[in-house]
Design an enzyme around this catalytic site. Structure first.
Site, short mmCIF file in Angstrom:
data_model
loop_
_atom_site.label_atom_id
_atom_site.label_comp_id
_atom_site.label_asym_id
_atom_site.label_seq_id
_atom_site.Cartn_x
_atom_site.Cartn_y
_atom_site.Cartn_z
N ASP A 254 -6.81 -6.35 4.23
CA ASP A 254 -6.58 -6.60 2.82
C ASP A 254 -5.76 -7.88 2.65
OD1 ASP A 254 -6.65 -6.16 0.09
OD2 ASP A 254 -4.94 -4.78 0.08
N HIS B 245 0.84 -1.19 0.00
CA HIS B 245 0.00 0.00 0.00
C HIS B 245 0.88 1.25 0.00
CE1 HIS B 245 -3.32 -2.53 2.16
NE2 HIS B 245 -3.23 -2.80 0.89
#
Length: 386
Positions: free
Chosen positions: A325, A229
């Site tokens: 995630d 990310h």
């Protein structure tokens, strides 16, 4: 107050108290904006602020905090100069670097994480990145909240939940970290196999973890797909850092790029990276589909696409990071016969993503960071043989 006294003062507070934060930025308007955003969360208290690193260090001796939001560019003593002093003098304090989105600041932010910063945020309105104040506020608050809890664990104020990892009786359990009784996480059988591809997902604390894992992994023939990310520019710099650190070619994925044996492919900022079979070749496809788990790139879409191409011949690893995630995509991979590893709580900056994967029952092993590269290599090179 000495750093020892500061630690003792921090330890005396209840873990239910608001997370104590210091905001350090030379611009008064930015300090005010960051402070308001954090205070509005309700469980965060900005107890100090400073206009440069020197004043921040002086204030930290008198006013201990759990998280410092630290600007990079400041007069007298900038953030990169102050950071090692903060880390050394206040080892339980977590530092979040704040910067505008430029190539230079991306380089500095990644360097800061090597020096001990836990994470970074890019200020809203940064060049090259269009993001709203609401998006920035959500990211800032989530990171400070998660890192505040991590700081309390370091200080012994918030002990990790005791966990028992129970393995299937058909597999060896020597590598399974067994802790005191409490919550129970069931590990799936880790069956011997040699994967055709390796996938890694990470977020907060990920750059440092990735460097360690890839160094320990060494040379393997399988392609490695990574979603970390990060915004644009940062992923470009991260790919360069991985290449220099490992001595292997690491590139940001691009639509139509052919996947090669031994290549390392990193999802670029603001794009989901998917892997497709096309005309007998395996190629990368980038999309601007909506964020998943508030993230783009996200781990879940990458894993779903990898599962469709590699099926049971895929080994997935979930490293440190906030949120969950990788869980949904990991379940798709498991259903296709693939296997999943996760980083343990003790070595994770934030045990969000790997913890969620472990709790979902999709992991075959939950390991400390220093063992993950070796474990991946055991499968990639030796087919999972002991």
């Amino acid at each position: 107050m000495s750093s020892l006294g500061a630690s003792q003062a921090a330890a005396g507070a209840s873990s239910a108290d608001p997370i104590r934060v210091m905001v350090v930025d030379d611009a008064l308007v930015i300090r005010g904006m960051l402070s308001r955003m954090l205070e509005e969360a309700g469980d965060i208290s900005v107890v100090a602020s400073a206009g440069d690193g020197e004043r921040a260090l002086a204030q930290l001796k008198r006013n201990p905090v759990e998280v410092v939001v630290l600007d990079i560019e400041m007069p007298n003593m900038d953030g990169i100069e102050a950071l090692p002093k903060i880390v050394s003098e206040h080892p339980n304090t977590q530092v979040v670097m704040a910067s505008t989105l430029t190539k230079r600041n991306a380089e500095i932010s990644l360097k800061a994480m090597e020096l001990g910063a836990a994470d970074y945020v890019t200020k809203p309105g940064s060049t090259g990145e269009l993001r709203s104040a609401d998006e920035f506020k959500r990211e800032l608050v989530e990171k400070v909240r998660s890192l505040g809890k991590a700081a309390r664990r370091r200080a012994g104020r918030l002990a990790p939940k005791s966990t028992t990892f129970r393995a299937d009786p058909s597999r060896p359990t020597a590598a399974v970290p067994l802790q005191a009784k409490g919550r129970e996480i069931v590990l799936r059988p880790l069956k011997p196999f040699r994967p055709d591809a390796l996938a890694i997902g990470s977020s907060t604390g990920g750059p440092q973890a990735l460097m360690r894992v890839l160094k320990d992994l060494g040379e393997v023939r399988q392609p490695i797909f990574i979603t970390q990310h990060m915004p644009p520019t940062f992923t470009t710099i991260l790919a360069e850092h991985i290449g220099r650190s490992t001595g292997r070619k690491c590139v940001e994925g691009a639509t139509g790029m052919a996947v090669e044996s031994g290549g390392i492919y990193l999802a670029p900022g603001e794009r989901h990276m998917l892997i497709r079979s096309s005309g007998g070749r395996t190629v990368i496809e980038l999309t601007e589909d909506p964020p998943e788990n508030f993230c783009r790139p996200a781990v879940d879409p990458m894993l779903r696409s990898l599962s469709a191409v590699y099926g049971a011949k895929l080994l997935v690893t979930i490293l440190t990071g906030m949120g969950s995630d990788g869980v949904k995509g990991g379940k798709v991979c498991i259903d296709a016969g693939a296997q999943v590893l996760a980083q343990d709580e003790a070595t994770s900056v934030v045990w969000g993503m790997p913890g969620a994967a472990a709790a979902a029952g999709i992991c075959g092993a939950v390991l400390p960071l220093e063992k993950i590269g070796q474990e991946i290599r055991r499968f990639a090179v030796d087919g999972g043989r002991p």
